[in-house]
Design an enzyme around this catalytic site. Structure first.
Site, PDB file in Angstrom:
ATOM      1  N   TYR A  53       0.871  -1.219   0.163  1.00 53.15           N
ATOM      2  CA  TYR A  53       0.013   0.065  -0.204  1.00 53.15           C
ATOM      3  C   TYR A  53       0.776   1.278   0.164  1.00 53.15           C
ATOM      4  CZ  TYR A  53      -3.756  -3.128   0.475  1.00 53.15           C
ATOM      5  OH  TYR A  53      -4.911  -4.076  -0.064  1.00 53.15           O
ATOM      6  N   GLN A  91     -16.259   2.183  -4.797  1.00 51.99           N
ATOM      7  CA  GLN A  91     -15.125   1.019  -4.313  1.00 51.99           C
ATOM      8  C   GLN A  91     -13.803   1.411  -4.313  1.00 51.99           C
ATOM      9  OE1 GLN A  91     -16.989  -2.711  -6.384  1.00 51.99           O
ATOM     10  NE2 GLN A  91     -17.662  -1.141  -7.556  1.00 51.99           N
ATOM     11  N   ASN A  92     -13.628   2.532  -5.021  1.00 50.77           N
ATOM     12  CA  ASN A  92     -11.804   2.757  -5.249  1.00 50.77           C
ATOM     13  C   ASN A  92     -11.562   3.563  -3.886  1.00 50.77           C
ATOM     14  OD1 ASN A  92     -12.391   2.119  -7.729  1.00 50.77           O
ATOM     15  ND2 ASN A  92     -12.628   4.385  -8.765  1.00 50.77           N
ATOM     16  N   HIS A 109     -15.012   1.004   0.191  1.00 50.64           N
ATOM     17  CA  HIS A 109     -13.899   0.131   0.588  1.00 50.64           C
ATOM     18  C   HIS A 109     -12.663   0.914   1.190  1.00 50.64           C
ATOM     19  CE1 HIS A 109     -15.220  -3.018  -2.705  1.00 50.64           C
ATOM     20  NE2 HIS A 109     -16.044  -3.072  -1.360  1.00 50.64           N
ATOM     21  N   SER A 179     -16.310  -4.480 -12.545  1.00 49.75           N
ATOM     22  CA  SER A 179     -16.424  -5.560 -13.095  1.00 49.75           C
ATOM     23  C   SER A 179     -17.729  -6.641 -12.610  1.00 49.75           C
ATOM     24  CB  SER A 179     -15.427  -6.469 -12.935  1.00 49.75           C
ATOM     25  OG  SER A 179     -15.197  -6.715 -11.668  1.00 49.75           O
ATOM     26  N   ALA A 220     -14.835   5.557 -19.902  1.00 46.04           N
ATOM     27  CA  ALA A 220     -15.416   6.338 -19.144  1.00 46.04           C
ATOM     28  C   ALA A 220     -15.367   8.004 -19.507  1.00 46.04           C
ATOM     29  CB  ALA A 220     -15.062   5.947 -17.628  1.00 46.04           C
TER      30      ALA A 220
END
Ligand code: OAD
Length: 241
Positions: A53, A91-92, A109, A179, A220
């Site tokens: 990370y 979700q990013n 998330h 996805s 996008a």
């Protein structure tokens, strides 16, 4: 006023230079998910997980990663609407929606630019590397007790109550660059009211494509502005509404 819920995934940040999770140049290349994105992986090799990370955080903070036209279009769309009628669920774990100007954002998330104390649960803004020797920002007695504020597999996503409340009451649900493989987010579309307009924007069909009314297929940065124009036409809004 129509109520809108937007759900975004890694695909919206791909054109900002952040690899998607399941692409050929995937974020987890070289690492099994269990190694870097589960509580068990962290317990068995915390140094490796922190370093994983750290690398993502450094990249996010580098000057070559910036919000793209899709992030900006969503922020401008929100700015043109009453505040309580718009929720952006992402979700990013990057901060590109906020940098683009989005306000009502739920990072379900977690956030790469935050740290959480393993002992107290307190959450702090965090831009530096994290190591097994990192001091706690407020507690001199705690050393190396921080973890990234990221929801790992097997952990509960954040703010689920607020998310569910918005979804069951929305008139338009748009899912962008995800996805449809990871639950609960992949199941949100099934929770929308019957009369809701469900739209998917993706390079190709997601696993849950069958649940959407319309698809905008392509990148996008092109398809999000195209979709917002279509939304304005459908609900009778022009630039001055
Ligand atoms: P994925 O990597 O699974 O999917 C990205 C999706 O974006 C794919 O369907 C691509 O076709 C699409 N895509 C790629 N580039 C695009 C572009 N330029 N424009 C439009 N679409 C594009 O990422 P997510 O669905 O976000 O969770 O993954 C969901 C969750 O899985 C992540 O939040 C993460 C991971 O496990 C946790 O870490 C808890």
């Amino acid at each position: 006023m129509p109520k809108i819920v937007v759900l975004t995934g890694a695909g919206i940040s791909a054109e900002s230079g952040i690899p998607t999770f399941r692409g050929s140049d995937g974020l987890w290349e070289g690492h099994r998910i269990e190694e870097v994105a589960t509580p068990e992986g962290f317990r068995s090799n915390p140094g490796l997980v922190l370093d994983f990370y750290n690398q993502r955080r450094r990249k996010l903070l580098s000057s070559d990663v910036q919000p793209n036209a899709a992030h900006v279009a969503i922020a401008n769309w929100e700015a043109s609407l009453p505040q309580n009628d718009f929720l952006l669920i992402t979700q990013n774990v990057d901060d590109l929606h906020v940098r683009a100007g989005s306000k009502n954002v739920v990072p379900m998330h977690g956030e790469l630019l935050k740290a959480r104390c393993l002992d107290t649960g307190a959450v702090f803004p965090w831009c530096d590397d994290m190591t097994l020797q990192t001091p706690h920002p407020e507690r001199a007695d705690l050393l190396g007790r921080l973890r990234p504020h990221i929801v790992w597999f097997g952990e509960m996503p954040l703010e689920m109550e607020q998310i569910e409340e918005a979804i069951i009451d929305c008139d338009c649900f748009v899912s962008i660059g995800t996805s449809g493989k990871v639950y609960p987010a992949a199941g949100f579309v099934q929770m929308t009211p019957r009369e809701c307009w469900r739209v998917e924007i993706n390079l190709d069909n997601a696993d849950n494509s069958g649940a959407f009314d319309d698809s905008f297929v392509g990148r996008a940065t092109e398809q999000v502005p195209r979709f917002i124009d279509a939304w304005k036409q459908r609900f009778g809004f022009d630039a001055t509404s």
